[in-house]
Design a protein around this motif. Structure first.
Motif, PDB file in Angstrom:
ATOM      1  N   LEU A  44       0.821  -1.214   0.000  1.00  0.00           N
ATOM      2  CA  LEU A  44       0.000   0.000   0.000  1.00  0.00           C
ATOM      3  C   LEU A  44       0.854   1.263   0.000  1.00  0.00           C
ATOM      4  CD1 LEU A  44      -2.657  -1.210   2.596  1.00  0.00           C
ATOM      5  CD2 LEU A  44      -3.068  -0.815   0.158  1.00  0.00           C
ATOM      6  N   ASP A  47       0.188   3.195  -2.984  1.00  0.00           N
ATOM      7  CA  ASP A  47      -0.992   4.061  -2.925  1.00  0.00           C
ATOM      8  C   ASP A  47      -0.663   5.388  -2.237  1.00  0.00           C
ATOM      9  OD1 ASP A  47      -3.239   2.043  -3.849  1.00  0.00           O
ATOM     10  OD2 ASP A  47      -1.960   0.977  -2.448  1.00  0.00           O
ATOM     11  N   SER A 147       3.057   0.700 -11.729  1.00  0.00           N
ATOM     12  CA  SER A 147       2.645   1.931 -11.054  1.00  0.00           C
ATOM     13  C   SER A 147       3.135   3.166 -11.799  1.00  0.00           C
ATOM     14  CB  SER A 147       3.161   1.950  -9.613  1.00  0.00           C
ATOM     15  OG  SER A 147       4.577   1.929  -9.580  1.00  0.00           O
ATOM     16  N   TYR A 197     -13.064  -4.622  -8.340  1.00  0.00           N
ATOM     17  CA  TYR A 197     -12.167  -5.399  -7.496  1.00  0.00           C
ATOM     18  C   TYR A 197     -12.675  -6.816  -7.210  1.00  0.00           C
ATOM     19  CZ  TYR A 197      -8.009  -5.708  -4.645  1.00  0.00           C
ATOM     20  OH  TYR A 197      -6.765  -6.055  -4.172  1.00  0.00           O
ATOM     21  N   TYR A 205      -6.734  -3.269 -10.350  1.00  0.00           N
ATOM     22  CA  TYR A 205      -5.384  -3.045  -9.841  1.00  0.00           C
ATOM     23  C   TYR A 205      -4.507  -2.290 -10.832  1.00  0.00           C
ATOM     24  CZ  TYR A 205      -1.436  -3.941  -6.784  1.00  0.00           C
ATOM     25  OH  TYR A 205      -0.396  -3.774  -5.910  1.00  0.00           O
ATOM     26  N   ARG A 211      -7.621   3.789 -10.795  1.00  0.00           N
ATOM     27  CA  ARG A 211      -6.638   4.313  -9.839  1.00  0.00           C
ATOM     28  C   ARG A 211      -6.637   5.845  -9.797  1.00  0.00           C
ATOM     29  NH1 ARG A 211      -4.178   0.922  -6.068  1.00  0.00           N
ATOM     30  NH2 ARG A 211      -3.740  -1.098  -6.997  1.00  0.00           N
ATOM     31  N   GLU A 214      -7.065   7.920  -6.506  1.00  0.00           N
ATOM     32  CA  GLU A 214      -6.002   8.008  -5.511  1.00  0.00           C
ATOM     33  C   GLU A 214      -5.127   9.241  -5.733  1.00  0.00           C
ATOM     34  OE1 GLU A 214      -4.052   4.307  -4.490  1.00  0.00           O
ATOM     35  OE2 GLU A 214      -5.444   3.229  -5.795  1.00  0.00           O
ATOM     36  N   SER A 261      -8.645  -1.597   2.623  1.00  0.00           N
ATOM     37  CA  SER A 261      -7.327  -1.129   3.048  1.00  0.00           C
ATOM     38  C   SER A 261      -6.822  -0.021   2.134  1.00  0.00           C
ATOM     39  CB  SER A 261      -6.335  -2.291   3.061  1.00  0.00           C
ATOM     40  OG  SER A 261      -6.740  -3.305   3.951  1.00  0.00           O
ATOM     41  N   THR A 262      -7.040  -0.189   0.832  1.00  0.00           N
ATOM     42  CA  THR A 262      -6.587   0.815  -0.128  1.00  0.00           C
ATOM     43  C   THR A 262      -7.270   2.152   0.121  1.00  0.00           C
ATOM     44  OG1 THR A 262      -6.212  -0.908  -1.793  1.00  0.00           O
ATOM     45  CG2 THR A 262      -6.381   1.361  -2.581  1.00  0.00           C
TER      46      THR A 262
END
Length: 685
Positions: A44, A47, A147, A197, A205, A211, A214, A261-262
């Motif tokens: 994480l 993130d 990423s 998800y 992901y 994404r 974020e 969690s993310t």
């Protein structure tokens, strides 16, 4: 509202605590990648990087003087190229050469590396339905570049939002416009993430749209600071050490709560950016010079840490005694990259004119990708320092002057479209047709010996990861389609069957009830019927049985024999390719070469596959031309309580569920006896 003077100070002030937060994020990622048990949710940290990127990129674009839109955009991409391309290019080049030293077939890594140069590795990994948390990804030296792909794709969109909202030009309503636009996109992106998800984890992901929220969180925090002092003042009251503790706590939540969690880490990271003020103890920790220095090299450290770990796993392994040396190597490479590549090229005036920088940067990427293609094709295996006579399954790369090419499609094999795809042996005694996935391919050494001793021809049609008749999601959009190449090959083979031919199927069928199942990644499995509608596992098994019965009937009508190979054991905790690693000079100390690892209880395995075995036997009872062969009986005899991974001093398994070259040849005599007992095997004159 904040005063103009205060606004200017905020706009230009360097925040060393942000680099401290980068250090925290990259250390969490590295700990997780060393050992997931130590910090299960350390991944994480990526993130956290996303939130920081959104915050920093918004602050860097706010109020930046530009003549016009062209000047604004070209300046932005010039800075991005200087920031990202030099360190990435050197890392890709050196690591690509390094992996070729220890992997005779580095195609997956090199393809990922090529796509990463253009910010597309996340799309490549998604296309291949990569499970980021699977052990196989640990041997791909460029998996972590996904990423960077997400960020670079974000950078394509974001400057346009900055400019056309008026925020970058400091128009009257620019901040409000950007906040509303980004806010709406954030909600849409978060909904998409939560929707994808559970059903399509690779899409959630790896893809930028899922994404976006974020990085947008960092953007919204920055705008909130600029236009609403009360927002910042409210968040300042939150103790930052408490926020840090909560982030660490979230990193210990189970993988089943990954989505939650993310979201939690993104929210907490946003709060932490706001609450890190000079008067707090956390600020002193995050601005400690040593911590800040780690943050400054975090980009290079993120690049190099995975390369060091991935190559270590393929060679000496990771041990308590090796960790200090591996950490030192990561830091040394990262410091060198930051000092001599990243910093001078980012701050230097490359060619005086912006268009030249853009052109040269693009040219470097094209030239480097050409070099990687050369390593993948004409130079494949030239730099390999191990034994060149073993492929990924421990079998010979060249058999009877024919190179086995796993990239050949079943269609190319059955039609002989390429010379390298004709995996056949023209012998007079008879023909054996082999269909399946990698769990058919690992028997090739056995059939090679059968061909040599009895004069039989054998033909292999298959592809790793694609069981016979498997269906998959086309374009990941939910439409189930057949694996057209495999379906075509099956039909063609049946048309060409002669009386006395043998048709063999072997696949990982203790899990893949093809063609009525597909794997969504990260352990998510869906069972479907012929129309693609979800069904219970029991019904999927029934459909699979009916599929085999239809196939047996077609083969029976051609006077041929079908043999169903029963499943071989699946072990846990074994890195993919372990047999090849352990057989090489560099694998002597690899901790995954401990032959006691991964033993399984024989009775438990028999119970696990009993449904499949019983189904195969039921199909065999319907048609006299259908037989079953059980290699498991010879790999793990009934007098054993535990199934071994090693026999006669040699490994039986290449990884967690593929047979080694030795194992394939070990059961050869048993298979030959089986064929003779059925009157199917005769020697050529």
């Amino acid at each position: 509202m904040i005063s103009e003077k205060s606004l200017e100070v905020k706009k230009t002030r360097y925040r060393p605590e942000i680099d401290g937060l980068r250090a925290f994020a990259v250390v969490a990622v590295i700990i997780n990648h060393f050992n997931k048990d130590v910090l299960p949710g350390g991944y994480l940290g990526v993130d956290i990087f996303f939130v920081i990127s959104g915050y920093v990129i918004t602050s860097s674009l706010f109020g930046r003087p530009s003549k016009d839109f062209k000047d604004f955009i070209s300046g932005f991409y010039e800075r991005r190229i200087k920031r990202l391309v030099p360190a990435l290019s050197v890392f890709i080049l050196i690591t690509s050469i390094a992996i070729c030293l220890f992997n005779p077939s580095p195609g997956t890594s090199l393809k990922t590396g090529i796509t990463s140069l253009f910010g597309l590795s996340n799309l490549y990994l998604f296309k291949n339905s990569t499970d980021y948390f699977a052990q196989s990804t640990e041997l791909n030296v460029f998996t972590h570049t996904w990423s960077l792909g997400v960020e670079e794709q974000f950078y394509i969109l974001f400057p346009f939002l900055i400019w056309f909202s008026g925020f970058g030009r400091q128009t009257k309503n620019g901040a409000r416009n950007l906040f509303l636009i980004v806010g709406i996109l954030t909600i849409a992106s978060l909904i998409g993430f939560l929707y994808l998800y559970p059903t399509n984890q690779p899409a959630a992901y790896f893809l930028m749209p899922s994404r976006f929220w974020e990085m947008a969180a960092g953007c919204l925090i920055f705008i909130g600071f600029q236009k609403r002092a009360s927002v910042e003042q409210l968040l300042e009251k939150v103790p930052p050490l408490l926020v840090v503790a909560l982030i660490v706590g979230v990193m210990f939540l189970p993988m089943s709560m990954a989505a939650v969690s993310t979201i939690a880490v993104v929210v907490l990271s946003s709060i932490l950016i706001a609450s890190l003020k000079k008067q707090t103890a956390a600020f002193k920790v995050f601005t400690n010079p040593q911590v800040v220095n780690i943050g400054l090299i975090s980009y290079s450290l993120y690049l190099w840490h995975w390369g060091v770990l991935s190559i270590s796993r393929r060679t000496i392994g990771i041990h308590w005694w090796s960790v200090p040396f591996q950490v030192a190597l990561m830091l040394g490479l990262a410091i060198a990259s930051y000092r001599w590549i990243e910093t001078p090229l980012r701050k230097g005036n490359w060619f005086g004119k912006r268009w030249k920088t853009l052109a040269v940067g693009g040219g470097v990427l094209v030239a480097l990708s050409g070099g990687l293609i050369a390593l993948y094709k004409p130079l494949k295996g030239k730099f390999y320092t191990g034994n060149p006579n073993y492929n990924r399954f421990g079998g010979k790369v060249v058999i009877n002057n024919i190179t086995l090419n796993d990239e050949c499609t079943p269609r190319e094999v059955v039609d002989g479209l390429k010379p390298e795809c004709i995996n056949l042996h023209s012998k007079p005694s008879g023909r054996i047709h082999l269909l399946g996935d990698s769990h058919m391919q690992h028997y090739l050494p056995m059939f090679e010996r059968l061909s040599e001793e009895y004069g039989w021809s054998y033909y292999f049609y298959g592809r790793s990861g694609f069981p016979v008749g498997k269906r998959y999601l086309k374009g990941k959009q939910g439409k189930l389609v057949d694996d057209a190449d495999m379906k075509y090959a099956i039909n063609k083979v049946i048309e060409r069957l002669d009386s006395g031919d043998i048709f063999i199927i072997s696949e990982r069928n203790e899990r893949n009830f093809s063609p009525y199942m597909f794997d969504l990644g990260a352990g998510y499995v869906k069972f479907v019927d012929e129309n693609g509608d979800s069904v219970p596992k029991r019904e999927a098994l029934k459909n699979y049985k009916e599929y085999l019965i239809r196939l047996a009937g077609k083969i029976n009508s051609r006077g041929a024999v079908m043999i169903l190979f029963q499943p071989t054991p699946s072990f846990k905790g074994i890195v993919n390719g372990v047999d090849a690693i352990c057989s090489e000079w560099y694998g002597k100390y690899n901790n995954h070469c401990s032959y006691s690892m991964g033993s399984i209880d024989r009775r438990e395995w028999v119970d696990h596959v009993s449904v499949i075995k019983r189904m195969h036997e039921q199909v065999a009872n319907i048609y006299g031309n259908t037989l079953t062969f059980d290699p498991f009986t010879y790999l793990c005899p009934p007098n054993m309580d535990k199934c071994p991974r090693k026999m006669n001093g040699k490994m039986l398994y290449f990884d967690d569920d593929h047979l080694s070259d030795y194992s394939s040849e070990y059961i050869y005599s048993n298979f030959a006896s089986f064929l003779r007992s059925k009157g199917l095997l005769r020697r050529s004159d």
